[in-house]
Design a protein around this motif. Structure first.
Motif, PDB file in Angstrom:
ATOM      1  N   ARG A 346       0.811  -1.203   0.000  1.00  0.00           N
ATOM      2  CA  ARG A 346       0.000   0.000   0.000  1.00  0.00           C
ATOM      3  C   ARG A 346       0.853   1.266   0.000  1.00  0.00           C
ATOM      4  NH1 ARG A 346      -5.393   1.015   1.017  1.00  0.00           N
ATOM      5  NH2 ARG A 346      -5.718  -1.188   1.531  1.00  0.00           N
ATOM      6  N   ALA A 347       2.017   1.203   0.659  1.00  0.00           N
ATOM      7  CA  ALA A 347       2.901   2.370   0.695  1.00  0.00           C
ATOM      8  C   ALA A 347       3.355   2.739  -0.712  1.00  0.00           C
ATOM      9  CB  ALA A 347       4.101   2.096   1.593  1.00  0.00           C
ATOM     10  N   SER A 348       3.690   1.740  -1.515  1.00  0.00           N
ATOM     11  CA  SER A 348       4.097   1.998  -2.897  1.00  0.00           C
ATOM     12  C   SER A 348       2.936   2.549  -3.715  1.00  0.00           C
ATOM     13  CB  SER A 348       4.614   0.707  -3.536  1.00  0.00           C
ATOM     14  OG  SER A 348       4.840   0.890  -4.923  1.00  0.00           O
ATOM     15  N   ALA A 349       1.739   1.973  -3.530  1.00  0.00           N
ATOM     16  CA  ALA A 349       0.562   2.450  -4.270  1.00  0.00           C
ATOM     17  C   ALA A 349       0.264   3.906  -3.931  1.00  0.00           C
ATOM     18  CB  ALA A 349      -0.648   1.574  -3.943  1.00  0.00           C
ATOM     19  N   THR A 350       0.362   4.254  -2.646  1.00  0.00           N
ATOM     20  CA  THR A 350       0.124   5.636  -2.218  1.00  0.00           C
ATOM     21  C   THR A 350       1.185   6.566  -2.794  1.00  0.00           C
ATOM     22  OG1 THR A 350      -0.890   4.856  -0.164  1.00  0.00           O
ATOM     23  CG2 THR A 350      -0.126   7.144  -0.209  1.00  0.00           C
ATOM     24  N   PHE A 351       2.422   6.102  -2.793  1.00  0.00           N
ATOM     25  CA  PHE A 351       3.528   6.899  -3.327  1.00  0.00           C
ATOM     26  C   PHE A 351       3.325   7.173  -4.816  1.00  0.00           C
ATOM     27  CE2 PHE A 351       7.984   6.966  -5.030  1.00  0.00           C
ATOM     28  CZ  PHE A 351       8.337   8.202  -4.504  1.00  0.00           C
ATOM     29  N   LYS A 352       2.969   6.128  -5.568  1.00  0.00           N
ATOM     30  CA  LYS A 352       2.778   6.330  -7.007  1.00  0.00           C
ATOM     31  C   LYS A 352       1.619   7.276  -7.278  1.00  0.00           C
ATOM     32  CE  LYS A 352       2.087   4.515 -11.551  1.00  0.00           C
ATOM     33  NZ  LYS A 352       1.835   3.410 -12.475  1.00  0.00           N
ATOM     34  N   GLU A 353       0.533   7.136  -6.525  1.00  0.00           N
ATOM     35  CA  GLU A 353      -0.610   8.025  -6.729  1.00  0.00           C
ATOM     36  C   GLU A 353      -0.214   9.473  -6.468  1.00  0.00           C
ATOM     37  OE1 GLU A 353      -4.383   9.321  -7.727  1.00  0.00           O
ATOM     38  OE2 GLU A 353      -3.417   7.381  -8.085  1.00  0.00           O
ATOM     39  N   ALA A 354       0.597   9.700  -5.433  1.00  0.00           N
ATOM     40  CA  ALA A 354       1.047  11.064  -5.139  1.00  0.00           C
ATOM     41  C   ALA A 354       1.915  11.603  -6.273  1.00  0.00           C
ATOM     42  CB  ALA A 354       1.816  11.076  -3.819  1.00  0.00           C
ATOM     43  N   ILE A 355       2.789  10.761  -6.816  1.00  0.00           N
ATOM     44  CA  ILE A 355       3.644  11.185  -7.931  1.00  0.00           C
ATOM     45  C   ILE A 355       2.804  11.494  -9.168  1.00  0.00           C
ATOM     46  CG2 ILE A 355       5.440  10.431  -9.545  1.00  0.00           C
ATOM     47  CD1 ILE A 355       6.479  11.187  -6.782  1.00  0.00           C
ATOM     48  N   THR A 356       1.813  10.644  -9.443  1.00  0.00           N
ATOM     49  CA  THR A 356       0.966  10.846 -10.623  1.00  0.00           C
ATOM     50  C   THR A 356       0.167  12.139 -10.509  1.00  0.00           C
ATOM     51  OG1 THR A 356       0.804   8.446 -10.905  1.00  0.00           O
ATOM     52  CG2 THR A 356      -0.795   9.789 -12.080  1.00  0.00           C
ATOM     53  N   ARG A 357      -0.418  12.358  -9.333  1.00  0.00           N
ATOM     54  CA  ARG A 357      -1.152  13.610  -9.138  1.00  0.00           C
ATOM     55  C   ARG A 357      -0.202  14.802  -9.167  1.00  0.00           C
ATOM     56  NH1 ARG A 357      -5.912  12.636  -4.630  1.00  0.00           N
ATOM     57  NH2 ARG A 357      -6.815  10.767  -5.593  1.00  0.00           N
ATOM     58  N   GLY A 358       0.984  14.615  -8.610  1.00  0.00           N
ATOM     59  CA  GLY A 358       1.964  15.692  -8.613  1.00  0.00           C
ATOM     60  C   GLY A 358       2.426  16.061 -10.009  1.00  0.00           C
ATOM     61  N   THR A 359       2.446  15.075 -10.899  1.00  0.00           N
ATOM     62  CA  THR A 359       2.832  15.343 -12.283  1.00  0.00           C
ATOM     63  C   THR A 359       1.824  16.264 -12.952  1.00  0.00           C
ATOM     64  OG1 THR A 359       3.974  13.223 -12.469  1.00  0.00           O
ATOM     65  CG2 THR A 359       3.326  14.294 -14.527  1.00  0.00           C
ATOM     66  N   VAL A 360       0.520  16.026 -12.702  1.00  0.00           N
ATOM     67  CA  VAL A 360      -0.504  16.917 -13.255  1.00  0.00           C
ATOM     68  C   VAL A 360      -0.358  18.302 -12.641  1.00  0.00           C
ATOM     69  CG1 VAL A 360      -2.984  17.340 -13.453  1.00  0.00           C
ATOM     70  CG2 VAL A 360      -2.080  15.029 -13.764  1.00  0.00           C
ATOM     71  N   TRP A 361      -0.037  18.359 -11.351  1.00  0.00           N
ATOM     72  CA  TRP A 361       0.198  19.663 -10.718  1.00  0.00           C
ATOM     73  C   TRP A 361       1.347  20.382 -11.421  1.00  0.00           C
ATOM     74  CZ3 TRP A 361       4.007  22.451  -8.343  1.00  0.00           C
ATOM     75  CH2 TRP A 361       3.597  23.559  -7.580  1.00  0.00           C
ATOM     76  N   ARG A 362       2.394  19.634 -11.763  1.00  0.00           N
ATOM     77  CA  ARG A 362       3.516  20.249 -12.492  1.00  0.00           C
ATOM     78  C   ARG A 362       3.096  20.725 -13.875  1.00  0.00           C
ATOM     79  NH1 ARG A 362       8.704  19.434 -10.688  1.00  0.00           N
ATOM     80  NH2 ARG A 362       9.142  21.110 -12.145  1.00  0.00           N
ATOM     81  N   MET A 363       2.115  20.052 -14.473  1.00  0.00           N
ATOM     82  CA  MET A 363       1.592  20.519 -15.751  1.00  0.00           C
ATOM     83  C   MET A 363       0.928  21.891 -15.600  1.00  0.00           C
ATOM     84  SD  MET A 363       2.077  18.237 -18.267  1.00  0.00           S
ATOM     85  CE  MET A 363       3.731  18.393 -17.615  1.00  0.00           C
ATOM     86  N   ARG A 364       0.347  22.128 -14.431  1.00  0.00           N
ATOM     87  CA  ARG A 364      -0.288  23.425 -14.181  1.00  0.00           C
ATOM     88  C   ARG A 364       0.724  24.479 -13.746  1.00  0.00           C
ATOM     89  NH1 ARG A 364      -5.851  22.746 -13.878  1.00  0.00           N
ATOM     90  NH2 ARG A 364      -6.569  20.630 -13.475  1.00  0.00           N
ATOM     91  N   HIS A 365       1.792  24.044 -13.065  1.00  0.00           N
ATOM     92  CA  HIS A 365       2.765  24.971 -12.480  1.00  0.00           C
ATOM     93  C   HIS A 365       4.177  24.524 -12.849  1.00  0.00           C
ATOM     94  CE1 HIS A 365      -0.810  24.710  -9.819  1.00  0.00           C
ATOM     95  NE2 HIS A 365      -0.731  26.028  -9.849  1.00  0.00           N
ATOM     96  N   PRO A 366       4.612  24.749 -14.095  1.00  0.00           N
ATOM     97  CA  PRO A 366       5.915  24.263 -14.534  1.00  0.00           C
ATOM     98  C   PRO A 366       7.064  25.118 -14.015  1.00  0.00           C
ATOM     99  CG  PRO A 366       4.899  25.458 -16.310  1.00  0.00           C
ATOM    100  CD  PRO A 366       3.910  25.457 -15.180  1.00  0.00           C
ATOM    101  N   GLY A 367       7.327  25.053 -12.714  1.00  0.00           N
ATOM    102  CA  GLY A 367       8.400  25.838 -12.108  1.00  0.00           C
ATOM    103  C   GLY A 367       9.736  25.167 -12.305  1.00  0.00           C
ATOM    104  N   PRO A 368      10.718  25.520 -11.465  1.00  0.00           N
ATOM    105  CA  PRO A 368      12.056  24.942 -11.611  1.00  0.00           C
ATOM    106  C   PRO A 368      12.023  23.430 -11.544  1.00  0.00           C
ATOM    107  CG  PRO A 368      12.083  26.805 -10.109  1.00  0.00           C
ATOM    108  CD  PRO A 368      10.640  26.498 -10.392  1.00  0.00           C
ATOM    109  N   TYR A 369      12.797  22.817 -12.403  1.00  0.00           N
ATOM    110  CA  TYR A 369      12.824  21.361 -12.488  1.00  0.00           C
ATOM    111  C   TYR A 369      13.562  20.775 -11.304  1.00  0.00           C
ATOM    112  CZ  TYR A 369      14.601  16.788 -13.791  1.00  0.00           C
ATOM    113  OH  TYR A 369      14.952  15.478 -13.760  1.00  0.00           O
TER     114      TYR A 369
END
Length: 373
Positions: A346-369
């Motif tokens: 479950r820890a891995s599943a939660t981690f991946k979901e956070a990364i996936t959602r965070g990627t969309v957030w980066r699509m909205r806010h493309p700040g420093p890499y």
């Protein structure tokens, strides 16, 4: 005089590049135009969820571009005129001129791998194909997923977890998860057993027919539904237009992601073959978004009269979902080789979901890499 930057493709790489370039070029006369065949951003890493019947967020590109100054053109690219620096389209305005072009047209399923894919198999390369497969899974009793890579593993386990009544088999020409550490592979195969996913390794498919698969050894494998995930290919447009490409049709780029034959063209994402610490860039979201952001920076530097910086492509982990409540995260060296460190369950599943959602957030806010992009 206005500098015209045209970006082809609004996936992870192209959308990131367009927004980063527009942000860096604010206050100048530069105009960034993003061309995409659809008016929606597709979370390609979630298409196995869509096929399994789970609703995905609706992400209109115009919402993601709001306030950036990026012009969106919804059309398919039909050709490139590199001498005239023009892009031909199948819809208005039908042609776009550019000073700098960013080529990010991604990849598609390889439907020529074996006979019968186009006629008898489903793929997971687009939202439309995933939706078609979703309808099929609602009425089928068994499915064979061909391909032991990330897409095949995630699809087979998602289908089994979402549809327990469904008989699921995963077929691979090699060892499934062979690139992972021993601990990660053990967890992967425990998940197959728990979910009831039958596994067939080192089985090469010779042909796909209406009733199943024919393997190279002559064995016939019945299947009501076949899902083909064993390989992706890039559009032939780059090679056809005269851009330098490798043997797979991926654009050959230098350290700054510029075409080695046409320096006014940048190649990013799946469609480009960039050098990494481990050799060549891997087709993945984990590669595409950083490439896009760095290409956006490179274009801004180029138009400001500065030499574009060398792109830095490195890896940190591979996230593999095994249904919504299980997963395996393989931490890696910068060259993508596995470390002993692994996150599971479950820890891995939660981690991946956070990364996936965070990627969309980066699509909205493309700040420093940063490395977690």
């Amino acid at each position: 005089m206005t500098d015209r930057i045209v970006v082809l493709g609004a996936g992870y790489a192209g959308l990131g590049a367009a927004k980063r370039a527009a942000r860096r070029l604010q206050g100048t006369d530069a105009q960034v135009t993003l061309v995409n065949a659809s008016d929606r951003f597709v979370e390609r890493v979630r298409l196995h969820q869509l096929a399994a019947g789970q609703p995905l967020p609706d992400l209109p590109l115009r919402d993601l571009l709001d306030g950036t100054g990026v012009e969106l053109v919804v059309a398919r690219v039909t050709g490139l005129d590199l001498d005239a620096r023009a892009v031909r389209l199948d819809a208005a305005p039908y042609s776009l001129s550019y000073d700098v072009l960013i080529y990010a047209l991604g990849s598609d399923a390889d439907r020529d791998g074996v006979p019968g894919i186009g006629e008898h198999a489903f793929t997971l390369a687009s939202a439309g194909e995933a939706a078609r497969l979703r309808s099929r899974l609602a009425e089928t009793g068994s499915v064979v997923v061909v391909g032991g890579g990330l897409t095949g593993i995630e699809a087979a386990t998602e289908f089994a977890a979402t549809h327990p009544r469904l008989g699921v088999e995963l077929v691979s020409g090699g060892t499934i998860g062979g690139w992972l550490s021993p601990r990660a592979r053990r967890h992967l195969h425990r998940a197959f057993g728990r979910l009831g996913v039958a596994v067939r390794e080192r089985a090469t498919v010779a042909k796909i027919g209406p009733d199943g698969l024919l393997l190279d050894d002559g064995h016939e494998l019945p299947a009501e539904t076949v899902v083909w995930t064993a390989g992706f290919r890039v559009p032939g447009l780059a090679a056809a237009s005269g851009l330098a490409t490798d043997e797979h049709g991926r654009m050959r780029v230098d350290g700054a992601l510029r075409s080695v034959s046409h320096p006014e063209v940048f190649g990013i994402g799946d469609a480009a073959a960039a050098r990494t610490a481990g050799g060549q860039s891997r087709m993945s979201c984990q590669t595409s978004l950083p490439m896009g952001l760095q290409a956006g920076d490179a274009v801004a530097d180029l138009l400001a009269g500065r030499e574009p910086r060398r792109a830095r492509i490195r890896y940190v982990w591979q996230n593999i979902s095994l249904g919504r409540h299980d997963g395996v995260t393989q931490f890696t060296r910068a060259d993508d080789s596995p470390l002993g460190a692994v996150l599971t369950g479950r820890a891995s599943a939660t981690f991946k979901e956070a990364i996936t959602r965070g990627t969309v957030w980066r699509m909205r806010h493309p700040g420093p890499y940063g490395p977690g992009a």
